[in-house]
Design an enzyme around this catalytic site. Structure first.
Site, PDB file in Angstrom:
ATOM      1  N   SER A   7       0.530  -1.368   0.031  1.00  0.00           N
ATOM      2  CA  SER A   7       0.147   0.275  -0.275  1.00  0.00           C
ATOM      3  C   SER A   7       0.335   1.116   0.392  1.00  0.00           C
ATOM      4  O   SER A   7       1.718   1.460   0.811  1.00  0.00           O
ATOM      5  CB  SER A   7      -0.193  -0.432   1.201  1.00  0.00           C
ATOM      6  N   HIS A  32      -1.391  -1.264  -4.324  1.00  0.00           N
ATOM      7  CA  HIS A  32      -2.540  -0.726  -3.495  1.00  0.00           C
ATOM      8  C   HIS A  32      -3.417   0.494  -3.157  1.00  0.00           C
ATOM      9  O   HIS A  32      -2.190   1.008  -2.989  1.00  0.00           O
ATOM     10  CB  HIS A  32      -2.777  -1.629  -2.062  1.00  0.00           C
ATOM     11  N   ASP A  34      -4.809   3.724  -1.960  1.00  0.00           N
ATOM     12  CA  ASP A  34      -5.843   3.750  -1.183  1.00  0.00           C
ATOM     13  C   ASP A  34      -6.345   5.137  -1.219  1.00  0.00           C
ATOM     14  O   ASP A  34      -5.368   6.789  -1.233  1.00  0.00           O
ATOM     15  CB  ASP A  34      -5.065   4.441   0.323  1.00  0.00           C
ATOM     16  N   MET A  36      -8.808   8.431  -0.170  1.00  0.00           N
ATOM     17  CA  MET A  36      -9.484   8.525   0.659  1.00  0.00           C
ATOM     18  C   MET A  36     -10.155  10.324   0.341  1.00  0.00           C
ATOM     19  O   MET A  36      -9.820  11.239   0.138  1.00  0.00           O
ATOM     20  CB  MET A  36      -9.043   8.959   2.436  1.00  0.00           C
ATOM     21  N   HIS A  65      -8.563   1.406  -3.983  1.00  0.00           N
ATOM     22  CA  HIS A  65      -9.796   1.661  -2.520  1.00  0.00           C
ATOM     23  C   HIS A  65     -10.549   2.493  -2.505  1.00  0.00           C
ATOM     24  O   HIS A  65      -9.754   3.110  -1.411  1.00  0.00           O
ATOM     25  CB  HIS A  65      -8.639   0.402  -1.156  1.00  0.00           C
ATOM     26  N   MET A  67     -12.187   5.032  -0.473  1.00  0.00           N
ATOM     27  CA  MET A  67     -12.613   5.077   1.170  1.00  0.00           C
ATOM     28  C   MET A  67     -13.205   6.725   0.517  1.00  0.00           C
ATOM     29  O   MET A  67     -12.833   7.630   0.928  1.00  0.00           O
ATOM     30  CB  MET A  67     -11.663   5.032   1.533  1.00  0.00           C
ATOM     31  N   MET A 136     -11.545  -4.982   5.747  1.00  0.00           N
ATOM     32  CA  MET A 136     -10.220  -4.857   6.630  1.00  0.00           C
ATOM     33  C   MET A 136     -10.373  -4.929   8.187  1.00  0.00           C
ATOM     34  O   MET A 136     -10.715  -5.263   8.711  1.00  0.00           O
ATOM     35  CB  MET A 136     -11.656  -3.056   6.911  1.00  0.00           C
ATOM     36  N   PHE A 142      -5.774   5.427   7.955  1.00  0.00           N
ATOM     37  CA  PHE A 142      -4.073   5.637   8.285  1.00  0.00           C
ATOM     38  C   PHE A 142      -3.798   4.525   8.507  1.00  0.00           C
ATOM     39  O   PHE A 142      -4.339   3.290   8.466  1.00  0.00           O
ATOM     40  CB  PHE A 142      -4.184   6.359   9.536  1.00  0.00           C
ATOM     41  N   GLY A 144      -0.644   2.076   8.934  1.00  0.00           N
ATOM     42  CA  GLY A 144       0.420   1.858  10.544  1.00  0.00           C
ATOM     43  C   GLY A 144      -0.381   2.042  12.318  1.00  0.00           C
ATOM     44  O   GLY A 144      -0.330   1.891  12.734  1.00  0.00           O
ATOM     45  N   ASP A 174      -6.631  -6.553   4.674  1.00  0.00           N
ATOM     46  CA  ASP A 174      -6.307  -4.932   4.475  1.00  0.00           C
ATOM     47  C   ASP A 174      -5.756  -4.412   5.970  1.00  0.00           C
ATOM     48  O   ASP A 174      -7.344  -3.349   6.338  1.00  0.00           O
ATOM     49  CB  ASP A 174      -6.553  -3.706   3.270  1.00  0.00           C
ATOM     50  N   GLY A 175      -4.509  -4.208   6.647  1.00  0.00           N
ATOM     51  CA  GLY A 175      -4.733  -3.432   7.859  1.00  0.00           C
ATOM     52  C   GLY A 175      -3.735  -4.019   8.741  1.00  0.00           C
ATOM     53  O   GLY A 175      -4.505  -4.687   9.230  1.00  0.00           O
TER      54      GLY A 175
END
Ligand code: DX5
Ligand code: ZN
Length: 224
Positions: A7, A32, A34, A36, A65, A67, A136, A142, A144, A174-175
């Site tokens: 990601s 990947h 992200d 947002m 992805h 969001m 998820m 976020f 980390g 993911d995550g």
């Protein structure tokens, strides 16, 4: 087949091309991305222009992805920018079936995503039309964050349902995927592993991907 999807959220955006290449040399096989919007999630990231630039530096599939609150409005722009896979959150789609077919109409693979608090039962009616389901394992927004173990049962259940209903969707997670959680997610049935911080957070992205893939492949072999 287990795939690792670095990601770019945790990458150094000023050296994005170089970082993507390093992750790819380590064996990353999907990038990947992200997206947002500051509404659905409390953070802002990137839009179609960055996807367009990424398209020039890699031939790997770009897994976008979304969001965002209104995915239907932006799916065309991401597809035209070069996205290969597009996933949308169940939580924001009032007409999920329509949105999935919208993604497919651009010849992209269509995925549906669920937050940690969303049960897989909300997907019962679309499992036969999606190409992948993204579970998820943190609350999105976020990189980390700490892995939420109670999401593992959803990966297990999705694998069972796929068998029972003879479906073909793939299971993505993911995550918080990192050396200490990778074995658990693979054992639970995840096949596409997204990792941001564990790849780009510290050290060499190439070596980090290699180490994650090695652990994931060993866990997959131990399963059979
Ligand atoms: C979180 C994003 C993730 C994120 C994962 O909202 O969807 O893709 O980059 O990052 P790590 O692997 O650091 O948890
Ligand atoms: Zn993501």
């Amino acid at each position: 087949m287990i795939e690792l999807a670095p990601s770019i959220l945790s990458a150094d955006f000023a050296r994005l091309g170089e970082q993507v290449r390093a992750a790819c040399e380590g064996g990353g096989s999907v990038i990947h991305v992200d997206i947002m919007d500051g509404h659905f999630v409390p953070n802002l990231t990137i839009g179609p222009p960055v996807v367009k630039s990424l398209r020039k530096v890699t031939e790997l599939p770009l897994d976008c992805h979304l969001m965002i609150e209104n995915p239907d409005e932006f799916i065309p722009a991401f597809a035209e920018a070069g996205a290969d896979w597009i996933s949308v959150h169940q939580e924001v789609c009032r007409h999920l079936n329509r949105t999935i077919y919208l993604i497919k109409s651009y010849d992209c693979l269509a995925g549906v995503v669920i937050n940690p608090a969303t049960p897989i039962e909300t997907l019962t009616e679309v499992l036969d039309i999606v190409d992948y389901v993204l579970v998820m394992s943190v609350n999105p927004g976020f990189g980390g964050q700490k892995f939420i173990p109670s999401t593992l049962h959803k990966m297990r259940r999705l694998a069972e349902i796929r068998n029972q209903r003879r479906l073909t969707y793939r299971i993505e997670v993911d995550g918080g995927v990192a050396p200490d959680t990778v074995t658990d997610v693979v054992r639970a049935g995840a096949e596409i592993l997204v990792a941001g911080n564990a790849v780009f957070g510290k050290g060499d992205p190439k070596k980090n991907v290699e180490a994650l893939l090695k652990a994931a492949t060993e866990a997959a072999l131990a399963k059979v």
